[in-house]
Design a protein around this motif. Structure first.
Motif, PDB file in Angstrom:
ATOM      1  N   MET A 110       0.823  -1.199   0.000  1.00  0.00           N
ATOM      2  CA  MET A 110       0.000   0.000   0.000  1.00  0.00           C
ATOM      3  C   MET A 110       0.865   1.261   0.000  1.00  0.00           C
ATOM      4  N   LEU A 111       1.891   1.279   0.838  1.00  0.00           N
ATOM      5  CA  LEU A 111       2.761   2.438   0.904  1.00  0.00           C
ATOM      6  C   LEU A 111       3.514   2.651  -0.410  1.00  0.00           C
TER       7      LEU A 111
ATOM      8  N   GLN B 251       7.213  10.636   6.611  1.00  0.00           N
ATOM      9  CA  GLN B 251       7.696   9.356   7.122  1.00  0.00           C
ATOM     10  C   GLN B 251       6.924   9.018   8.398  1.00  0.00           C
ATOM     11  N   ASP B 252       5.860   8.251   8.266  1.00  0.00           N
ATOM     12  CA  ASP B 252       4.987   7.953   9.408  1.00  0.00           C
ATOM     13  C   ASP B 252       4.892   6.439   9.582  1.00  0.00           C
ATOM     14  N   SER B 253       5.559   5.943  10.600  1.00  0.00           N
ATOM     15  CA  SER B 253       5.559   4.498  10.853  1.00  0.00           C
ATOM     16  C   SER B 253       4.271   4.028  11.503  1.00  0.00           C
ATOM     17  N   SER B 254       3.405   4.973  11.917  1.00  0.00           N
ATOM     18  CA  SER B 254       2.174   4.583  12.610  1.00  0.00           C
ATOM     19  C   SER B 254       0.995   4.409  11.656  1.00  0.00           C
ATOM     20  N   PHE B 255       1.252   4.388  10.346  1.00  0.00           N
ATOM     21  CA  PHE B 255       0.171   4.230   9.372  1.00  0.00           C
ATOM     22  C   PHE B 255      -0.625   2.961   9.664  1.00  0.00           C
ATOM     23  N   ASN B 256      -1.955   3.117   9.779  1.00  0.00           N
ATOM     24  CA  ASN B 256      -2.825   2.002  10.165  1.00  0.00           C
ATOM     25  C   ASN B 256      -3.484   1.421   8.914  1.00  0.00           C
TER      26      ASN B 256
ATOM     27  N   TYR C  21      -7.308   2.113   7.284  1.00  0.00           N
ATOM     28  CA  TYR C  21      -7.418   2.615   5.916  1.00  0.00           C
ATOM     29  C   TYR C  21      -8.322   1.710   5.085  1.00  0.00           C
ATOM     30  N   LYS C  22      -8.159   0.408   5.234  1.00  0.00           N
ATOM     31  CA  LYS C  22      -8.985  -0.543   4.489  1.00  0.00           C
ATOM     32  C   LYS C  22     -10.470  -0.368   4.833  1.00  0.00           C
ATOM     33  N   LYS C  23     -10.767  -0.175   6.113  1.00  0.00           N
ATOM     34  CA  LYS C  23     -12.161   0.023   6.536  1.00  0.00           C
ATOM     35  C   LYS C  23     -12.721   1.310   5.931  1.00  0.00           C
TER      36      LYS C  23
END
Length: 357
Positions: free
Chosen positions: A39-40, A56-61, A65-67
């Motif tokens: 996805m990224l 640069q965001d390591s907390s991407f959920n 996002y899918k929901k």
């Protein structure tokens, strides 16, 4: 055919195939895999096309996002079903008669405005789960957002878009005795952005009307940047969102005669830091009320353009309202009493002090 529609920015519509977001489309096209990394990578490839650098965001959920994407797809498929039902279902006859005979909309205008008919909830559930293969959990969450009355007393559907995204729906009762006239899907974020707002185009003046049908009708008639309040009042968040999207001024085009809604809107907008204007719609000789929708139907687009072109700065409009108020009182009494004169002066001074620009 592959279609990208201005009504659904950010989505790829494969006719006879899938309805995908641009990100999901790139994942599938480039075989990146249904993972966080895939996805990224898809987002990076899209960002590169338009020259954007990603944070640069390591907390991407990924799950959240899918929901979000699944709900957006459910709303789009529900909207397509509503439009189909209004055109083809036998029970759509009363709603079509209301739109054509009472509101005087043409079938072509109804299509452009994307009005629809709410089907029975069981049929909507079956269509979304069985035919469109959305998750049972997400579909049931959407169905549960449809309050009592939606599908029975309130069947005319209006897609609620803001910021280029379909956020939910409003449903209208066609029986004038039913109150309230509108019911919304629960959780509709009306205060976050104006109804029908996309990127501001043209001269960057945002025209604000009261009703959603007024806004959709104006847009279908070729007017740019016409939005509706979406509720009883304008919120500071709506103003900030409009400014971020390019609004440089606001023109209020509310119903005539004006109600308290206009005064409330002026009080909020006058502190926005942008220029604010007020357009007064002409009343025909036999009409007690004028709104953009009826003006377009009765006098055409040129009449609305003239009214918008003649819009006054908000302080001139307010000053004229003060003069009219006390002029009427003077006519009734023969002259203004000393207290009336003092109040007149106080109202003018209060207005002058409120002018920021």
């Amino acid at each position: 055919k592959t279609v990208i529609s201005i009504k659904y920015p950010g989505r790829i519509l494969e006719q006879g195939g899938q309805n995908l977001s641009l990100i999901d489309y790139v994942i599938e096209r480039d075989k990146l895999g249904d993972t966080k990394e895939g996805m990224l990578e898809a987002v990076k490839r899209l960002a590169k096309v338009v020259g954007l650098s990603l944070p640069q965001d390591s907390s991407f959920n990924t799950l959240a996002y899918k929901k979000h994407q699944e709900r957006a797809s459910i709303l789009a498929d529900a909207q397509a079903m509503f439009v189909y039902y209004l055109e083809h279902a036998p029970e759509a006859k009363p709603v079509m008669e209301y739109l054509i005979k009472e509101r005087h909309y043409s079938p072509e205008l109804i299509k452009v405005m994307e009005l629809g008919l709410m089907p029975p909830k069981e049929e909507l559930h079956s269509h979304l789960v069985v035919v469109k293969q959305h998750s049972q959990e997400q579909v049931e969450a959407f169905i549960s957002s449809l309050s009592k009355g939606i599908g029975s007393s309130h069947r005319l559907s209006i897609p609620y878009r803001s910021g280029g995204s379909l956020k939910g729906f409003k449903f209208r009762a066609i029986n004038p005795a039913i109150e309230p006239k509108y019911l919304n899907t629960r959780g509709l974020p009306k205060a976050e952005g104006f109804f029908n707002l996309t990127a501001i185009r043209g001269d960057k003046d945002l025209v604000i009307v009261e009703g959603e049908l007024d806004s959709l009708h104006a847009t279908a008639s070729g007017f740019e940047n016409v939005v509706a309040t979406g509720g009883d009042s304008i919120s500071p968040a709506q103003i900030e969102d409009a400014k971020r999207r390019g609004a440089k001024s606001f023109t209020l085009c509310f119903d005539n005669p004006p109600s308290d809604k206009l005064k409330q809107a002026l009080d909020i907008l006058s502190s926005s830091g942008l220029k604010v204007y007020v357009a007064t719609l002409p009343l025909s000789s036999d009409a007690k009320k004028a709104d953009p929708d009826s003006l377009l139907l009765e006098q055409g687009a040129d009449a609305l353009r003239r009214a918008l072109k003649k819009a006054q700065p908000h302080y001139e409009y307010r000053l004229q309202a003060i003069i009219t108020k006390y002029g009427r009182l003077e006519q009734e009494q023969g002259s203004l009493e000393p207290k009336d004169t003092d109040r007149l002066l106080e109202d003018v001074i209060s207005l002058a002090l409120s002018i920021k620009e």
